[in-house]
Design an enzyme around this catalytic site. Structure first.
Site, mmCIF file in Angstrom:
data_model
loop_
_atom_site.group_PDB
_atom_site.id
_atom_site.type_symbol
_atom_site.label_atom_id
_atom_site.label_comp_id
_atom_site.label_asym_id
_atom_site.label_seq_id
_atom_site.Cartn_x
_atom_site.Cartn_y
_atom_site.Cartn_z
ATOM 1 N N LYS B 78 0.860 -1.197 0.000
ATOM 2 C CA LYS B 78 0.000 0.000 0.000
ATOM 3 C C LYS B 78 0.890 1.238 0.000
ATOM 4 O O LYS B 78 1.895 1.277 0.729
ATOM 5 C CB LYS B 78 -0.900 -0.025 1.244
ATOM 6 C CG LYS B 78 -1.964 1.068 1.284
ATOM 7 C CD LYS B 78 -2.847 0.911 2.532
ATOM 8 C CE LYS B 78 -3.952 1.944 2.612
ATOM 9 N NZ LYS B 78 -4.797 1.786 3.820
ATOM 10 N N SER B 153 -9.772 1.911 2.818
ATOM 11 C CA SER B 153 -8.868 2.695 1.991
ATOM 12 C C SER B 153 -7.804 1.874 1.265
ATOM 13 O O SER B 153 -7.208 2.345 0.309
ATOM 14 C CB SER B 153 -8.156 3.720 2.864
ATOM 15 O OG SER B 153 -7.276 3.064 3.766
ATOM 16 N N SER B 177 -10.064 -0.315 7.015
ATOM 17 C CA SER B 177 -9.432 -0.149 5.705
ATOM 18 C C SER B 177 -8.772 -1.400 5.133
ATOM 19 O O SER B 177 -8.356 -1.403 3.978
ATOM 20 C CB SER B 177 -8.395 0.970 5.756
ATOM 21 O OG SER B 177 -9.028 2.223 5.751
#
Ligand SMILES: [Zn+2]
Lengths: 488, 513
Positions: B78, B153, B177
């Site tokens: 990420k 997210s 997330s």
């Protein structure tokens, strides 16, 4: 300068950089100076994702500092974020301590040059981190016409303790004495170098005035930017005078921050309270609360020794050393320790010891650049010398010579006396013979004396000392000279 | 062996046995990802050079006799985690050009364990969002329906693993997330206990909630990653110094004697009929595996969302203050430093980030602190206490992982509606609990043409990751829901068959790979 009618009320806040090996929350070296931005890492530059890890040594230093002044160490403490934007503060928040400082309370006892003493309570000492340093520069790199700022983050993240004093101080001199005691104590505890010129001690003063005898506080002004003890003294004195002038002129003191202008010798308004920040303090979620157990407190307390104030008081009150000399000793911890050993070895003859330590020995140390404590003279040798002097076994001239010899060679004072034959000759017959010789050899001087020029006595004494190769007891020599001259 | 489809465990086994090499894995992945990602948009940046370099290093270490738990396993990171030499943007314009000069601890541990970094994945800006749509730097699609969001997210990390563009990935979970996008993308998403995995190098959103965790296509692979990344890190003061019991290889196969808590306040009544049926079936499967369902209550859970939307913005308002144009990232000049700050931050942050900075700044302001931030912290304590009480009656709490399956792009324009997506995940985050989402079937959305995957959330007491992974593993092996769906981006075996020129749509939910 304070009119008898007015009393000044002063509270000091000072920031002291701790002398840890590394910075407060990262592994960068905690060193003054260096090429800009060479002592930095992701943490102290606040790069994305970097996290602070507290320096345990800094916390221990805080405990030492607090305990030395009798502060309370609460069992629980924490770090908070103080939020405000400033370019030399990388995270745009400072990790500080808001409502749970590492130390609370305590008293700073201090003394002034003239020997009077005072005390100021501490509100707290808390731990935080320093910022970087900005330099304003123009396109051609000069300060004049600066259009941009250069930032050096070497100092960012250096551990800083903020000492907050209660408004117990009443004069500029007391303020300086308070700061000097803090500085001496921190230096001796080894927690800081306390060099004002390097910025490792920075202080602000809250100053207000009130009618003498009043109990409520007047409106205070906060003075910043004082870079030396001298400027602290001048700035506070100037601010007190300014406030008296304002009030006596029918005006009112307003609450504001005032900067000290060293060159002009005045304070000037910087910002008023209305512009004050809302720092939005909240507990730093990157750091866990600090628990200080009673064991840790006791372990740190056990490492503490006599504070500079306690030493000063002992020298003056117990040993009878005068304030000025006591201060000189206290200002040099190694010298004071050496002095204490010599006093102990000399059976408490502190006056004689201090005369040597701050006299001939200080001169020799100064000339050679070697501190006394690092030199060849042992406290025991000085104690011997003191004993020889006070028993009149040697005269002061010989004493001087012995000090020189001890300094260059070390060893025992007695041995030097024997080796060099410096023992004072106090035998009446021996000195009498020399006196007779000197008088016989100087008939003209004798005649002058008889004619009333008594000041030739010095010459005659000198001649006796010379003839005895300095060993004659000078007072005995004088006594005999007078006797013999009177008999002529 | 097929490095595009194989499990991490299988790839590591083969590379360690030298029946294949990390270099071969990398060469298979690189062209495949380049092709597929043109449709999915999971990555903000691919790092083929670094991947090859690491592959060579892994092969050399294995040749020298080392056995590495993730030897040659392709992983996606990420883009809010630093990987030295790569752009690390947090999905924000303000960091669009920022190249990380250091590597996050969790990422470094993956690399040390032999993993191969494929690239940096897209995310909602600064991890603030539940759909991936808040990224300022790209659009990531759901691999099971390209017209739908991947969740957020950790949008790209979920999409990449769900779409077979990565074997594993790292995400970060603040209020859901990892778990919500895992549910949307048909993968396992696991958030360990707060403090289990170092946050050093993770760009902070809300420091007291952020936690790194893995995405994987199986619970066992997630456990493999957990074993590698968990543990005390001297660079993170909040990382916990507590022994990590290795989970992979020690996972249970049934749920006999396990008390499964069903939370009264997390009833299924608000879900649509198709979703409800999926969860009812899931709960029934748990019983079939030997579990006993127990009713538990979390009376303060309803305050979770409100609590979270005070604490997280408060922390973010301070955490994001460092993005000021002074030292790195975007700078928009102004007449003075104040104007430079304002212009930089106005141009650099997107609307959701600005909204949260404003909420958080307000919540911390003098005079409001007690009413908002302090009260939220008290509520947080109460929520944690509720969980502790519930765990006296059960071993694991189950619930939906998200309020619905993946929705269409732009379907939730109102921020509060979007915040409600994390209704089930937020309370566990506030309590710091280990929690995961495991695929539990699919439901046809009312506005959809194909069934979309769903996730079952499981949550256990603090530091019981191994037990949690065990329950999820037993459920997963018995149901095999993930394998009943095929991503829309069909896998093409490398490299002999020419790559398809069009995207082939999956046929039906019965289509078996
Ligand atoms: Zn540093």
């Amino acid at each position: 300068m304070t009119a008898p009618y007015w009393e000044a009320v002063i509270g000091i806040e000072c920031h002291v950089e701790l002398k840890t090996v590394s910075k407060m929350f990262c592994g960068c070296p905690n060193e003054f100076g260096g090429e800009p931005n060479t002592k930095v890492c992701p943490v102290c530059l606040a790069l994305p994702g970097a996290l602070p890890v507290p320096n345990a040594m800094a916390i221990e230093y805080m405990l030492r500092a607090g305990l030395a002044f009798g502060a309370t160490i609460p069992p629980h403490s924490k770090f908070d974020r103080k939020n405000y934007f400033y370019p030399d503060m990388p995270k745009n928040y400072q990790i500080s301590q808001f409502d749970m400082p590492l130390t609370q309370g305590g008293v700073v006892r201090y003394w002034l040059e003239d020997g009077t003493r005072g005390e100021c309570r501490l509100t707290r000492i808390h731990l935080e981190e320093d910022t970087g340093k900005s330099t304003h520069a123009s396109a051609d790199g000069r300060l004049a016409g600066a259009t941009s700022s250069l930032i050096d983050f070497n100092r960012a993240g250096v551990p800083l303790m903020e000492c907050v004093g209660e408004p117990d101080i009443r004069s500029a001199d007391e303020a300086v004495a308070f700061l000097e005691t803090l500085a001496r104590t921190f230096r001796e505890l080894g927690v800081s170098d306390v060099k004002m010129e390097e910025g490792s001690l920075r202080c602000d003063a809250n100053v207000s005035i009130r009618k003498r005898g009043a109990t409520e506080l007047g409106t205070k002004a906060e003075i910043k930017n004082m870079n030396s003890f001298r400027s602290v003294r001048r700035a506070i004195a100037s601010e007190i005078a300014r406030q008296i002038e304002v009030v006596e002129g029918g005006g009112r003191v307003i609450q504001e921050t005032r900067g000290w202008d060293e060159a002009a010798g005045v304070t000037h308004s910087q910002r008023s309270k209305e512009e004050a920040h809302d720092y939005r303090y909240f507990p730093d979620p990157d750091l866990v609360p600090i628990d200080v157990t009673a064991d840790v407190v006791e372990r740190v307390r056990a490492t503490l020794t006599e504070t500079p104030y306690e030493r000063y008081a002992r020298y003056v009150d117990t040993l009878g050393v005068d304030s000025k000399r006591a201060t000189q000793l206290v200002d040099d911890a190694a010298l004071a320790a050496w002095f204490d050993r010599a006093v102990a070895a000399s059976d408490g003859k502190a006056q004689a010891v201090v005369a040597f330590v701050l006299g001939d020995l200080a001169r020799l140390a100064n000339e050679s650049g070697t501190p006394l404590a690092a030199g060849k003279v042992t406290p025991e040798a000085l104690a011997e010398l003191v004993a020889l002097t006070s028993s009149s076994a040697i005269n002061s001239k010989a004493a001087k010579q012995i000090v020189e010899t001890l300094w260059s060679e070390g060893g025992s004072a007695k041995a030097i006396v024997e080796r060099e034959g410096l023992a004072q000759v106090s035998d009446r017959g021996a000195v009498e013979a020399i006196v007779d010789e000197v008088l016989a050899a100087n008939p003209k001087v004798v005649a002058d004396y008889k004619a009333g020029k008594t000041n030739v006595m010095g010459f005659l004494t000198g001649a006796v000392m010379k003839a005895s190769r300095g060993k004659a007891n000078p007072s005995l020599a004088q006594e005999l000279l007078k006797e013999k001259l009177a008999a002529r | 062996m097929d490095p595009l489809k194989d499990s991490a465990r299988a790839i590591a086994r083969d590379v360690n046995a030298r029946t294949t090499s990390a270099a071969e894995v990398a060469e298979a992945l690189i062209p495949h990802v380049e092709r597929v990602d043109a449709q999915l948009g999971a990555y903000l940046e691919l790092t083929p050079g670094l991947m090859r370099e690491r592959a060579r290093a892994v092969d050399a270490r294995v040749a020298a006799g080392e056995q590495l738990p993730l030897a040659g396993v392709p992983v996606a990171i990420k883009d809010n985690m630093c990987l030295m030499g790569t752009r690390t943007t947090a999905g924000s314009k303000i960091l669009e050009t920022f190249v990380a000069p250091y590597t996050a601890t969790a990422v470094q541990r993956l690399l040390d364990a032999g993993a191969l970094p494929i690239g940096k994945t897209n995310l909602d800006e600064f991890a603030m969002g539940s759909s991936g749509e808040n990224s300022a730097l790209g659009l990531t699609r759901n691999p099971y329906d390209l017209d739908r969001v991947p969740g957020g997210s950790s949008a790209g990390s979920a999409s990449a693993v769900g779409g077979f563009e990565a074997t594993l990935s790292l995400g970060s979970d603040t209020g859901g997330s990892i778990r919500e996008p895992a549910a949307f993308c048909n993968v396992v998403g696991f958030k360990p206990t707060y403090g289990r995995v170092s946050r050093y190098g993770l760009i902070a959103f809300a420091s007291s909630l952020d936690q790194i965790g893995p995405f994987a296509r199986s619970v066992e692979d997630a456990a493999l990653v957990y074993d590698v990344i968990a543990g005390k890190d001297p660079l993170d003061a909040t990382s916990v110094d507590r022994e990590v019991e290795p989970a992979a290889g020690a996972l249970r196969e049934d749920l006999r004697g396990v008390r499964v808590g069903v939370v009264k306040e997390f009833g299924l009544g608000d879900l649509d009929a198709a979703s409800r049926a999926v969860y009812e079936a899931a709960y029934a499967d748990l019983v079939r595996l030997g579990a006993e369902l127990v009713d538990v209550t979390l009376p303060t859970a309803e305050y979770g969302l409100a609590t979270y939307y005070l604490i997280a913005p408060a922390e973010c308002s301070s955490n994001l203050a460092r993005f000021d144009g002074v030292r790195y990232g975007l700078r928009v000049d102004g007449a003075d430093v104040g104007e430079m700050y304002e212009r930089t931050r106005a141009a650099g942050f997107g609307p959701e980030v600005k909204r949260r900075i404003l909420i958080g700044t307000y919540a911390l302001s003098s005079g409001y602190y007690d009413a908002y931030y302090l009260k939220a912290q008290k509520a947080r304590t109460r929520i944690a206490e509720d969980f502790a009480r519930a765990f006296e009656r059960c071993d694991v709490i189950v619930s939906p992982a998200a309020s619905s399956p993946a929705f269409r792009f732009n379907a939730k324009s109102d921020p509060v509606t979007m915040y409600l997506m994390d209704y089930y995940t937020i309370p566990g985050s506030l309590a710091g609990l280990p929690s995961l989402s495991v695929p539990c079937g699919a439901a046809l959305p009312e506005d959809g043409t194909r069934p979309m995957p769903m996730g079952l959330q499981m949550t256990t007491p603090l530091f019981t990751e191994r037990a949690l992974l065990g329950y999820a593993h037993a459920y997963e092996r018995a149901t095999m829901h993930a394998e009943k769906l095929t991503p829309i981006v069909i896998l093409s075996p490398p490299p002999v068959i020419p790559s398809p020129t069009t995207v082939i749509l999956s046929l039906s939910k019965d289509d078996q790979r």
